[in-house]
Design a protein around this motif. Structure first.
Motif, short mmCIF file in Angstrom:
data_model
loop_
_atom_site.label_atom_id
_atom_site.label_comp_id
_atom_site.label_asym_id
_atom_site.label_seq_id
_atom_site.Cartn_x
_atom_site.Cartn_y
_atom_site.Cartn_z
N ASN A 112 46.41 -6.17 -12.36
CA ASN A 112 45.08 -6.32 -12.09
C ASN A 112 44.83 -7.32 -11.17
O ASN A 112 45.13 -8.57 -11.40
N LEU A 113 43.87 -7.17 -10.22
CA LEU A 113 43.66 -8.20 -9.10
C LEU A 113 42.26 -8.38 -9.40
O LEU A 113 41.06 -7.46 -9.59
N TRP A 114 41.79 -9.75 -9.54
CA TRP A 114 40.44 -10.10 -10.14
C TRP A 114 40.40 -11.67 -9.78
O TRP A 114 41.14 -12.24 -9.04
N ALA A 115 39.02 -12.00 -10.25
CA ALA A 115 38.74 -13.52 -9.84
C ALA A 115 37.72 -13.94 -11.10
O ALA A 115 37.30 -13.26 -11.46
N THR A 116 37.88 -15.33 -11.26
CA THR A 116 37.05 -15.80 -12.20
C THR A 116 35.46 -15.81 -11.65
O THR A 116 34.44 -15.87 -12.50
N TRP A 117 35.41 -15.48 -10.42
CA TRP A 117 33.90 -15.67 -9.88
C TRP A 117 33.25 -14.16 -9.67
O TRP A 117 32.32 -14.08 -9.31
N CYS A 118 34.26 -13.32 -10.07
CA CYS A 118 33.69 -11.81 -9.79
C CYS A 118 33.40 -11.39 -11.20
O CYS A 118 33.90 -11.17 -12.42
N ARG A 119 32.02 -11.00 -11.49
CA ARG A 119 31.30 -10.62 -12.97
C ARG A 119 32.02 -9.33 -13.25
O ARG A 119 32.32 -9.64 -14.57
#
Length: 169
Positions: A53-60
């Protein structure tokens, strides 16, 4: 949805050395790394289904789907299945220790029990290597032979999670 390509254009390519980070309080291994580190993780789990899973903490949408991913990983512990998170937090931060700390705190808050790499390589290389569209979250399912079996762009739905459960059973 957040456009990864836009982030790549705005922030360009950067290369950083991989530095292992101590596990978070709940046991999640957080490390920085680039394409070779991600490939090494994928190879280390050959023989198992791997959901990356490609994700970020700033991505809602990424944050919204995290509890479902944690739940999925917890429900499949008796199967040959591994989750791997690839955080893109460093793409919008110039401070590697701060980005790693933010991901570590996030992983502890959501009780993420799977390995996570804070991506520190070239955005262009990441997009090219994994044939990304530029949208996160993006989730890729690899079969036990390391071949891509499915890809979801955007937040996973309940139907997507059911499909993953069926495939790895």
């Amino acid at each position: 949805m957040v456009a990864l390509i836009l982030v790549g254009v705005l922030f360009g390519s950067c290369t950083r050395k991989s530095e292992p980070t101590p596990p978070a309080a709940h046991g999640t291994a957080i490390q920085t790394g680039d394409i070779p580190q991600i490939e090494s993780l994928l190879t280390a789990h050959r023989g198992r289904w791997v959901l990356m899973n490609l994700w970020a903490t700033w991505c809602r949408p990424c944050v919204a789907e995290t509890p479902a991913l944690v739940g999925l990983a917890g429900k499949l512990t008796d199967r040959p299945f591994t989750m791997i998170g690839i955080s893109l937090d460093l793409l919008v931060a110039n401070d590697e220790p701060a980005a790693v700390r933010k991901v570590t705190d996030f992983a502890a808050k959501y009780q993420m029990s799977y390995p996570t790499v804070v991506f520190s390589g070239s955005t262009d290389d990441l997009i090219q290597h994994f044939s990304l569209t530029g949208v996160i979250p993006t989730t890729i399912l690899y079969d036990p032979d390391g071949r891509e079996q499915n890809r979801w762009i955007g937040a996973l739905t309940d139907s997507d999670l059911d499909q993953i459960r069926r495939l790895v059973s």
